[in-house]
Design an enzyme around this catalytic site. Structure first.
Site, PDB file in Angstrom:
ATOM      1  N   ASP A   5       0.641  -1.153   0.272  1.00 46.37           N
ATOM      2  CA  ASP A   5      -0.340   0.205  -0.103  1.00 46.37           C
ATOM      3  C   ASP A   5       1.096   1.214   0.176  1.00 46.37           C
ATOM      4  O   ASP A   5       2.211   1.229   1.256  1.00 46.37           O
ATOM      5  CB  ASP A   5      -1.211  -0.368   1.294  1.00 46.37           C
ATOM      6  CG  ASP A   5      -2.743   1.009   1.182  1.00 46.37           C
ATOM      7  OD1 ASP A   5      -1.321   2.076  -0.070  1.00 46.37           O
ATOM      8  OD2 ASP A   5      -2.786   0.692   2.045  1.00 46.37           O
ATOM      9  N   ASP A 103      -2.647   2.626  -6.131  1.00 47.24           N
ATOM     10  CA  ASP A 103      -1.976   2.821  -4.871  1.00 47.24           C
ATOM     11  C   ASP A 103      -2.294   1.347  -4.226  1.00 47.24           C
ATOM     12  O   ASP A 103      -1.172   1.410  -3.241  1.00 47.24           O
ATOM     13  CB  ASP A 103      -1.745   3.621  -3.700  1.00 47.24           C
ATOM     14  CG  ASP A 103      -4.011   3.474  -2.805  1.00 47.24           C
ATOM     15  OD1 ASP A 103      -4.529   2.536  -3.510  1.00 47.24           O
ATOM     16  OD2 ASP A 103      -4.108   4.274  -1.950  1.00 47.24           O
ATOM     17  N   GLU A 104      -2.486   0.561  -4.392  1.00 47.02           N
ATOM     18  CA  GLU A 104      -1.946  -0.761  -3.713  1.00 47.02           C
ATOM     19  C   GLU A 104      -2.161  -2.167  -4.759  1.00 47.02           C
ATOM     20  O   GLU A 104      -2.903  -2.138  -5.661  1.00 47.02           O
ATOM     21  CB  GLU A 104      -3.280  -1.156  -2.456  1.00 47.02           C
ATOM     22  CG  GLU A 104      -4.498  -1.225  -2.546  1.00 47.02           C
ATOM     23  CD  GLU A 104      -5.554  -1.218  -1.982  1.00 47.02           C
ATOM     24  OE1 GLU A 104      -5.412  -1.472  -0.552  1.00 47.02           O
ATOM     25  OE2 GLU A 104      -6.747  -0.253  -1.647  1.00 47.02           O
TER      26      GLU A 104
END
Length: 351
Positions: A5, A103-104
């Protein structure tokens, strides 16, 4: 399996673009104008210290953090940065990468030292993109995802069946991935307030409240159980949606119809790129000051834009013409293809 993350991703990308902002409270949202109707997309850690959070109205965020730098959303820049990160993850030895969003991602790997591998991932991402990330290690996707929160920022944390209840047992159910405010309240109504209490409940006891599929699944979440396979099959969207917040309320019938048509054109353009028909429509209407209504309609499968638009306008006939409108949203649903993975959030049995 690891959950990677990126820390304060959007704000971090903006700081890379504007190094002079390093260490300052940074808020990203809307067009960067707190006098307009918009919400916070992300806030740097410095801005979060003022109580600013994602989804907060921009004007309130500006009030909470009067010294913050407020920037407009630049989706193309974030997508490009995300692509560099995901390419970095895929290039690591033995890695299987399952995207969750900008974002992950989950990373599956066979290793005797997952902590060392996690640190290697962090170094690789930082070296190639100048972005920091946190990594959760787990023996299921759910545990890996939850573990990341304990590693933030820039850390590594392991959460497995061995320490799940030790770490999570006394925490409220809302801290579970896949349990939001409404579900946690319904669980509390059954006398289930903590993760340990949810883990201990018989799955059948949740069936009456949540149904035969979701009831046992929530019990499974309480134990942190679920799939232990990272799947790199590309995600396929079930539908496409768009929404517009109007800076001035819509009050005239022609204004409303024009806005609905424009919204429909954008959504149907997105659907056309998929090459799949429309099978359902959802129209979201937010009346001033902040009352939201949702109208849905299943339709006969169609590739015809004009037919789909006609169904959208039929939904729009349900809008109250005497109430000012501050937001309109439209979603078009499509049939799923065979052998595809759907979505980015946990579903029954872990996905």
């Amino acid at each position: 399996m690891l959950h990677v993350d990126l820390d304060q991703f959007v704000a971090a990308v903006e700081v890379l673009r504007h190094p002079e902002l390093a260490g300052l409270p940074v808020i990203v949202g809307g067009r960067g104008d707190p006098t307009e109707r918009a919400v916070v997309s992300t806030a740097s850690y410095e801005a979060r210290e003022f109580g600013v959070g994602s989804g907060m109205p921009l004007r309130i965020a500006a009030r909470k953090a009067p010294t913050a730098v407020i920037l407009p959303v630049d989706a193309e820049a974030y997508a490009a940065a995300s692509a560099r990160v995901m390419a970095t993850l895929r290039s690591q030895p033995g890695a299987t990468v399952q995207l969750l969003g900008w974002d992950e991602a989950f990373v599956g790997v066979a290793t005797e030292d997952p902590e060392a591998y996690a640190r290697m991932l962090q170094r690789a991402v930082l070296d190639r993109t100048e972005l920091h990330c946190s990594v959760g290690i787990g023996d299921t996707l759910v545990r890996a995802k939850v573990a990341t929160g304990f590693g933030k920022p820039r850390g590594v944390f392991r959460l497995t069946a061995d320490n799940w209840l030790e770490v999570m047992g006394d925490r409220p159910t809302i801290e579970l991935w896949g349990v939001g405010t409404k579900i946690s309240r319904r669980l509390a109504g059954l006398g289930i307030a903590t993760v340990a209490e949810l883990a201990a409940v018989e799955p059948a006891a949740l069936v009456e409240e949540f149904g035969p599929k979701m009831g046992p699944w929530y019990a499974q979440l309480g134990r942190g159980d679920g799939t232990d396979v990272v799947d790199d099959t590309p995600c396929v969207a079930r539908g496409h949606s768009r929404e517009t917040t109007f800076q001035q309320d819509l009050t005239e019938q022609q204004q409303i119809e024009d806005a609905v048509r424009e919204l429909a054109a954008r959504v149907l353009d997105d659907v056309a790129e998929e090459g799949r028909p429309v099978i359902g429509l959802t129209l979201k209407v937010r009346y001033a000051p902040f009352i939201t209504k949702v109208f849905t309609k299943k339709i006969a499968e169609t590739f015809d834009r004009d037919a789909a638009l006609e169904r959208v306008l039929e939904l729009a006939d349900r809008i109250d013409p005497d109430r000012p409108i501050r937001l309109l949203g439209l979603r078009a649903e499509m049939p799923m293809l065979d052998d595809t993975r759907e979505g980015h959030t946990p579903t029954r049995s872990g996905w």
